[in-house]
Design an enzyme around this catalytic site. Structure first.
Site, PDB file in Angstrom:
ATOM      1  N   GLY A 102      -5.952  -2.716   3.838  1.00  0.00           N
ATOM      2  CA  GLY A 102      -4.535  -2.677   3.665  1.00  0.00           C
ATOM      3  C   GLY A 102      -4.328  -3.462   2.531  1.00  0.00           C
TER       4      GLY A 102
ATOM      5  CB  ALA B 100      -3.864  -8.901   3.588  1.00  0.00           C
TER       6      ALA B 100
ATOM      7  CE  LYS C 120      -8.110   1.239  13.820  1.00  0.00           C
ATOM      8  NZ  LYS C 120      -7.645   0.600  15.309  1.00  0.00           N
TER       9      LYS C 120
ATOM     10  N   GLY D 112      10.633  -2.796   0.311  1.00  0.00           N
ATOM     11  CA  GLY D 112      10.270  -3.417  -0.637  1.00  0.00           C
ATOM     12  C   GLY D 112       9.580  -4.919  -0.632  1.00  0.00           C
TER      13      GLY D 112
ATOM     14  CD  GLU E 122      15.005  -4.901   2.609  1.00  0.00           C
ATOM     15  OE1 GLU E 122      14.071  -5.974   2.697  1.00  0.00           O
ATOM     16  OE2 GLU E 122      14.524  -3.903   2.716  1.00  0.00           O
TER      17      GLU E 122
ATOM     18  CG  HIS F  95      13.388  -1.436  11.992  1.00  0.00           C
ATOM     19  ND1 HIS F  95      14.675  -0.881  12.280  1.00  0.00           N
ATOM     20  CD2 HIS F  95      13.202  -1.588  10.999  1.00  0.00           C
ATOM     21  CE1 HIS F  95      15.147  -0.352  10.958  1.00  0.00           C
ATOM     22  NE2 HIS F  95      14.575  -1.189  10.210  1.00  0.00           N
TER      23      HIS F  95
ATOM     24  NE  ARG G  69      14.746  -5.584   9.679  1.00  0.00           N
ATOM     25  CZ  ARG G  69      13.739  -5.358   9.033  1.00  0.00           C
ATOM     26  NH1 ARG G  69      12.647  -5.751   9.359  1.00  0.00           N
ATOM     27  NH2 ARG G  69      13.694  -4.414   7.605  1.00  0.00           N
TER      28      ARG G  69
ATOM     29  CG  HIS H 178       9.292  -3.006  12.022  1.00  0.00           C
ATOM     30  ND1 HIS H 178       8.958  -1.868  11.528  1.00  0.00           N
ATOM     31  CD2 HIS H 178       9.961  -3.875  10.887  1.00  0.00           C
ATOM     32  CE1 HIS H 178       9.008  -1.882   9.988  1.00  0.00           C
ATOM     33  NE2 HIS H 178       9.841  -3.045   9.646  1.00  0.00           N
TER      34      HIS H 178
ATOM     35  CD  GLU I 128       1.965  -6.478  10.861  1.00  0.00           C
ATOM     36  OE1 GLU I 128       1.963  -5.647   9.546  1.00  0.00           O
ATOM     37  OE2 GLU I 128       2.581  -6.203  11.657  1.00  0.00           O
TER      38      GLU I 128
ATOM     39  NE  ARG J 107       8.726  -8.470   8.848  1.00  0.00           N
ATOM     40  CZ  ARG J 107       8.940  -7.334   7.916  1.00  0.00           C
ATOM     41  NH1 ARG J 107       8.450  -7.515   6.966  1.00  0.00           N
ATOM     42  NH2 ARG J 107       9.656  -6.327   8.526  1.00  0.00           N
TER      43      ARG J 107
HETATM   44  C1  LIG Z   1       7.404   1.641   8.621  1.00  0.00           C
HETATM   45  C2  LIG Z   1       7.083   0.106   8.236  1.00  0.00           C
HETATM   46  C3  LIG Z   1       8.016  -0.089   7.035  1.00  0.00           C
HETATM   47  C4  LIG Z   1       7.731  -1.452   6.636  1.00  0.00           C
HETATM   48  N1  LIG Z   1       8.548  -2.070   5.412  1.00  0.00           N
HETATM   49  C5  LIG Z   1       8.216  -3.119   4.981  1.00  0.00           C
HETATM   50  C6  LIG Z   1       9.061  -3.624   3.542  1.00  0.00           C
HETATM   51  O1  LIG Z   1       9.654  -2.872   3.116  1.00  0.00           O
HETATM   52  N2  LIG Z   1       8.515  -4.780   3.055  1.00  0.00           N
HETATM   53  C7  LIG Z   1       7.565  -5.704   3.779  1.00  0.00           C
HETATM   54  O2  LIG Z   1       7.340  -6.852   3.134  1.00  0.00           O
HETATM   55  N3  LIG Z   1       6.955  -5.118   4.560  1.00  0.00           N
HETATM   56  C8  LIG Z   1       7.180  -4.157   5.363  1.00  0.00           C
HETATM   57  N4  LIG Z   1       6.501  -3.634   6.586  1.00  0.00           N
HETATM   58  C9  LIG Z   1       5.296  -4.462   7.069  1.00  0.00           C
HETATM   59  C10 LIG Z   1       4.390  -4.656   5.930  1.00  0.00           C
HETATM   60  O3  LIG Z   1       3.822  -3.207   5.705  1.00  0.00           O
HETATM   61  C11 LIG Z   1       2.941  -5.107   6.784  1.00  0.00           C
HETATM   62  O4  LIG Z   1       3.205  -6.285   7.283  1.00  0.00           O
HETATM   63  C12 LIG Z   1       1.706  -5.175   5.825  1.00  0.00           C
HETATM   64  O5  LIG Z   1       1.669  -4.294   4.790  1.00  0.00           O
HETATM   65  C13 LIG Z   1       0.516  -5.470   6.592  1.00  0.00           C
HETATM   66  O6  LIG Z   1      -0.676  -5.513   5.565  1.00  0.00           O
HETATM   67  P1  LIG Z   1      -2.143  -5.921   6.105  1.00  0.00           P
HETATM   68  O7  LIG Z   1      -2.755  -5.509   4.756  1.00  0.00           O
HETATM   69  O8  LIG Z   1      -2.094  -7.297   6.922  1.00  0.00           O
HETATM   70  O9  LIG Z   1      -2.320  -4.692   7.092  1.00  0.00           O
HETATM   71  P2  LIG Z   1      -2.404  -3.135   6.814  1.00  0.00           P
HETATM   72  O10 LIG Z   1      -1.677  -2.803   5.789  1.00  0.00           O
HETATM   73  O11 LIG Z   1      -1.890  -2.708   8.153  1.00  0.00           O
HETATM   74  O12 LIG Z   1      -3.972  -2.946   6.825  1.00  0.00           O
HETATM   75  C14 LIG Z   1      -4.612  -3.089   7.950  1.00  0.00           C
HETATM   76  C15 LIG Z   1      -6.200  -2.582   7.779  1.00  0.00           C
HETATM   77  O13 LIG Z   1      -6.882  -3.104   8.724  1.00  0.00           O
HETATM   78  C16 LIG Z   1      -7.927  -1.919   9.065  1.00  0.00           C
HETATM   79  N5  LIG Z   1      -8.195  -1.937  10.509  1.00  0.00           N
HETATM   80  C17 LIG Z   1      -7.610  -2.175  11.443  1.00  0.00           C
HETATM   81  N6  LIG Z   1      -8.372  -2.205  12.627  1.00  0.00           N
HETATM   82  C18 LIG Z   1      -9.602  -2.166  12.275  1.00  0.00           C
HETATM   83  C19 LIG Z   1     -11.029  -2.017  12.806  1.00  0.00           C
HETATM   84  N7  LIG Z   1     -11.170  -2.406  14.116  1.00  0.00           N
HETATM   85  N8  LIG Z   1     -12.041  -1.681  11.933  1.00  0.00           N
HETATM   86  C20 LIG Z   1     -11.976  -1.754  10.753  1.00  0.00           C
HETATM   87  N9  LIG Z   1     -11.007  -1.547  10.210  1.00  0.00           N
HETATM   88  C21 LIG Z   1      -9.648  -1.768  10.987  1.00  0.00           C
HETATM   89  C22 LIG Z   1      -6.860  -0.599   8.898  1.00  0.00           C
HETATM   90  O14 LIG Z   1      -7.705   0.622   8.610  1.00  0.00           O
HETATM   91  C23 LIG Z   1      -6.220  -1.058   7.780  1.00  0.00           C
HETATM   92  O15 LIG Z   1      -7.052  -0.781   6.490  1.00  0.00           O
HETATM   93  C24 LIG Z   1       6.608  -2.287   6.904  1.00  0.00           C
HETATM   94  C25 LIG Z   1       5.779  -2.056   7.922  1.00  0.00           C
HETATM   95  C26 LIG Z   1       6.104  -0.898   8.491  1.00  0.00           C
HETATM   96  C27 LIG Z   1       5.345  -0.139   9.569  1.00  0.00           C
END
Ligand SMILES: Cc1cc2nc3c(=O)[nH]c(=O)nc-3n(C[C@H](O)[C@H](O)[C@H](O)COP(=O)(O)OP(=O)(O)OC[C@H]3O[C@@H](n4cnc5c(N)ncnc54)[C@H](O)[C@@H]3O)c2cc1C
Length: 551
Positions: free
Chosen positions: A30, A32, A51, A65, A129, A244, A290, A351, A375, A386
Site C-alpha cells: 500500500g 506506506a 497479498k 484526501g 473536513e 465510519h 464521526r 473503517h 495503518e 484519527r
Molecule cells: C474507504 C476508505 C476511505 C478512506 N479515505 C481516506 C482518506 O480520504 N484520507 C486518509 O488519510 N485516509 C483514508 N482512509 C484510510 C487510508 O486509506 C489507510 O489508512 C492507508 O491508506 C493505509 O495504508 P497502508 O499502506 O498502511 O495499508 P494498505 O494501503 O491497506 O496496504 C496494505 C498492504 O499490505 C498487504 N498485505 C496485507 N496482509 C498481507 C499478507 N499477509 N501478506 C502480504 N501482504 C499483505 C496488502 O496486500 C496491501 O498491499 C480510507 C480508508 C478506506 C478503507
C-alpha cells in the site's frame, strides 16, 4: 496476549524449504510499504510482498484526501492542535509535530512522483473536513484521491530496477531468532519460501475485515498485527477501531462509504419513522464528529429496534445532487434507490484501525531489525481518534522514514544468511471437519455486535470466551491455505482487541464503554500494551490534558 497462541502458523523445516535473499524486505504494497521501498537507496535490493494485486489496498480506496498545511493563511501549529484535540488526549505530541510539519514536503514528493491533485491553475485546491480548523485537504479526481496517488506510486515502483514485487503472495509469519527479525515465511506461487533480509519493514495495513460491516477491502484482515503479536512484538491501543458513521446498508451491495460531504451538503439522518434524531444527541446535529454520529446512530437503531437509519436528501435540489454525488447516485440506483427521492439506508462500519505495532519516530519496533509503517502501526499520531485525512499523510511520512532508517542499519550489516536450524513443529492435528467460513462469518458478526461502536463489560466478556473457544478448536487443525491463515490471524487479533477493550474502563475517542461513559484523564492517559503473554499499561509523558470537548 490471551492464551491459545503458537509461535508459527505452519510447520516447516529450514532445510527443506526454498530460500530467497534480499537486502530489505517490505511486507505490504500500500502507500506506506511503497513509500518505504522507494526511500531505500537504489544500491540495495528490495522485495515487496503483497497479498493481492498491488492495486488492492486501503490506500487505493481512500476518498476524501490527504491533509497538509499548504495555504499561507494556515499554520502547522493549527494542524497539530486539531490532531491533538481529535486524539482525545492520547496522542504522542512529538509524533504529531513530526508528521504535520513534514506534510508539505510529502505533498511535493507525491507531485514529483506524478500524482495529479485537483487544482485551479497552478494552485492545489484545498478542501475542508470535520475536525480541521482550516482548508487543508488535498484531493484528486474529486473523491478518488487514493486511486490517483497509488497510480503514480505504483508506476514509479515498477520502474525501479532494484525493487522486485511479489503480488498475490501471502506472508505467513516473521522469521525470528535470538538476534531479532531475519525475514519472513511467504507463500508464493503454491510454494512456501523463506525470505531472508538484512532488515524487514511491516506495512500490511488495517483490520476492518474483522467486522461484519466495514469500508475496508478484502485484504484488510489484520495479518500484520497477528504476525507481529506471534513474533512477540509490542502492540498497543488495540481497543481503538474507528467506525465510519454512514456506510451503505443494502443486502447484497458492497459496503460503500457514503462520504461526510453528503451530510455537509445538508442531508438529514432520520430513523425508520422519518424522525430526525441527531438533535437528541448533539447540538452540531449531522455535522458532529464521526464517533458521536456513529454512537448516536447505534443508540437510535437500538431505540427503534431497526437494523439501520437513513440519509434523507429528498428535500435538496435534485439536479445539484446528481451533479455533486454521481458515484453514490449510481451505486444506489443499481439497487433501485433514487437518492433524489428515496431515503438511503446506512449504518456505521469499521473503517480505520488506530491500534497496532508500537513504533518510534523512525518506525522502529520493539523487535530488532523489524520496522513498521502505516495503518498496521500505533505511531502516536492518532491517539484515541484519527483526524480525517491524516492517515495517508502518516503512511507517506513513516513509510519514508522507516525505509531510510532501515537502509542505514542494513548498510552496516554483513550479507544475509539462512538459519538452517530454524524449524516449527505443531501439535498433532485432528481429522474432525471444521467449517472455516462459518467461524469467520460468526466472528465478524460477534465483533460487530459486542466489540463494535458500543461496548459493555458483560458483552466483552462473552465475546472473549467465544473467541477463545474458536481459537482453541482451530489450534488442532492444520491450516493449509490463506483462508485458514487469515482466520487464525483474525481470531488472534480479535482476542487482543477484546482484552484491551475490557481493560480500558472509560470512554475515550472511538472507544465507547456504555458502562463507563466518561473520559477519565486522571487514570487513563495510558496505552494498553501487549507483548508476548504480557499485558501492561504505559503512561503518556506528563503534559496538560487539552479541552477536547470542542472537536
Ligand atoms: C474507504 C476508505 C476511505 C478512506 N479515505 C481516506 C482518506 O480520504 N484520507 C486518509 O488519510 N485516509 C483514508 N482512509 C484510510 C487510508 O486509506 C489507510 O489508512 C492507508 O491508506 C493505509 O495504508 P497502508 O499502506 O498502511 O495499508 P494498505 O494501503 O491497506 O496496504 C496494505 C498492504 O499490505 C498487504 N498485505 C496485507 N496482509 C498481507 C499478507 N499477509 N501478506 C502480504 N501482504 C499483505 C496488502 O496486500 C496491501 O498491499 C480510507 C480508508 C478506506 C478503507
Amino acid at each position: 496476549m490471551p492464551s491459545a497462541s503458537q509461535r508459527y502458523l505452519v510447520e516447516f523445516d529450514a532445510r527443506r524449504l526454498a530460500h530467497r535473499f534480499t537486502d530489505i524486505l517490505v511486507l505490504g504494497g500500500g502507500l506506506a510499504g511503497l513509500q518505504a521501498a522507494l526511500a531505500i537507496p537504489q544500491s540495495m535490493n528490495v522485495l515487496v510482498v503483497t497479498k493481492g494485486p498491488l492495486q488492492q489496498s486501503n490506500s487505493s480506496y481512500a476518498q476524501g484526501g490527504i491533509a497538509s498545511v499548504l495555504d499561507p493563511e494556515d499554520r502547522i501549529e493549527w494542524h497539530v492542535r486539531d490532531t491533538l484535540i481529535a486524539g482525545a488526549n492520547l496522542c504522542d505530541p512529538a509524533a504529531v509535530q513530526m508528521v504535520v510539519s513534514q506534510g508539505p514536503d510529502c505533498i511535493r514528493r507525491l507531485v514529483e512522483l506524478g500524482a495529479n491533485f485537483d487544482s485551479k491553475g497552478s494552485q492545489i485546491t484545498l478542501g475542508r473536513e470535520g475536525g480541521h480548523s482550516h482548508n487543508r485537504i488535498i484531493h484528486a479526481l474529486g473523491d478518488a484521491t487514493g486511486q490517483e496517488i497509488m497510480r503514480a506510486v505504483i508506476a514509479t515502483t515498477l520502474n525501479r530496477p532494484n525493487i522486485d514485487v511479489f503480488e498475490n503472495a501471502f506472508t505467513i509469519d516473521l522469521l525470528t531468532d535470538a538476534t531479532g527479525c531475519r525475514g519472513a515465511l511467504v507463500h508464493y506461487r503454491n510454494e512456501t519460501q523463506m525470505i531472508w533480509a538484512r532488515q524487514t519493514i511491516l506495512a500490511t495495513g488495517g483490520a476492518g475485515q474483522l467486522y461484519r460491516e466495514t469500508t475496508n477491502p478484502a485484504v484488510a484482515t489484520a495479518d500484520g498485527h497477528a504476525i507481529a503479536i506471534r513474533a512477540g512484538v509490542e502492540v498497543r491501543d488495540m481497543e481503538f477501531m474507528q467506525f465510519h458513521p454512514t456506510v451503505l446498508y443494502i443486502a447484497g451491495s458492497s459496503r460503500s462509504l457514503i462520504t461526510e460531504a453528503v451530510r455537509g451538503e445538508g442531508a438529514y439522518l432520520v430513523d425508520k419513522d422519518g424522525y430526525r434524531f441527531m438533535g437528541d444527541y448533539d447540538s452540531r446535529l449531522e455535522l458532529a464528529p464521526r464517533d458521536i454520529v456513529s454512537q448516536a446512530i447505534v443508540a437510535q437503531m437500538e431505540k427503534t429496534h431497526h437494523s439501520n437509519v437513513y440519509l434523507d436528501l429528498s428535500y435538496l435540489n435534485a439536479e445539484f445532487i446528481r451533479e455533486r454525488f454521481p458515484g453514490i447516485l449510481q451505486t444506489c440506483a443499481d439497487f433501485g434507490i433514487d437518492i433524489t427521492r428515496d431515503r438511503v439506508p446506512v449504518r456505521p462500519g469499521a473503517h480505520y484501525m488506530i491500534g497496532g505495532v508500537t513504533v518510534d519516530l523512525d518506525g522502529r519496533t520493539s523487535l530488532p531489525s523489524l520496522w513498521a509503517a502505516g495503518e498496521v502501526t500505533s505511531s502516536g499520531l492518532h491517539g484515541a481518534n484519527r483526524l480525517a485525512s491524516n492517515s495517508l499523510l502518516e503512511g507517506v511520512v513513516y513509510g519514508i522514514r522507516a525505509g531510510q532508517a532501515a537502509s542505514r542499519v542494513a548498510e552496516d550489516l554483513s550479507p544475509v544468511r539462512t538459519v538452517e536450524t530454524l524449524q516449527s513443529r505443531l501439535p498433532p492435528t485432528s481429522n474432525r471437519p471444521i467449517d472455516l467460513v462459518d467461524i469467520r462469518n460468526s466472528l465478524k458478526s460477534l465483533m460487530w455486535r459486542s466489540v463494535g461502536v458500543r461496548r459493555t463489560a458483560s458483552e466483552l466478556e462473552e465475546a472473549s470466551k467465544t473467541v477463545q473457544r474458536w481459537r482453541v478448536s482451530l489450534l488442532t487443525h492444520a491450516l493449509q491455505d490463506a483462508a485458514g491463515w487469515e482466520l487464525r490471524n483474525m481470531l488472534d487479533v480479535a482476542a487482543v482487541m477484546i482484552a484491551a477493550a475490557q481493560q480500558r474502563t472509560e470512554s475515550r475517542g472511538v472507544h465507547w464503554r456504555a458502562d463507563h461513559p466518561k473520559q477519565d484523564d486522571a487514570h487513563w492517559r495510558q496505552h494498553v500494551c501487549f507483548r508476548g503473554h504480557e499485558t501492561y499499561l504505559r503512561p503518556l509523558p506528563a503534559t496538560e490534558p487539552l479541552d477536547t470537548s470542542a472537536v
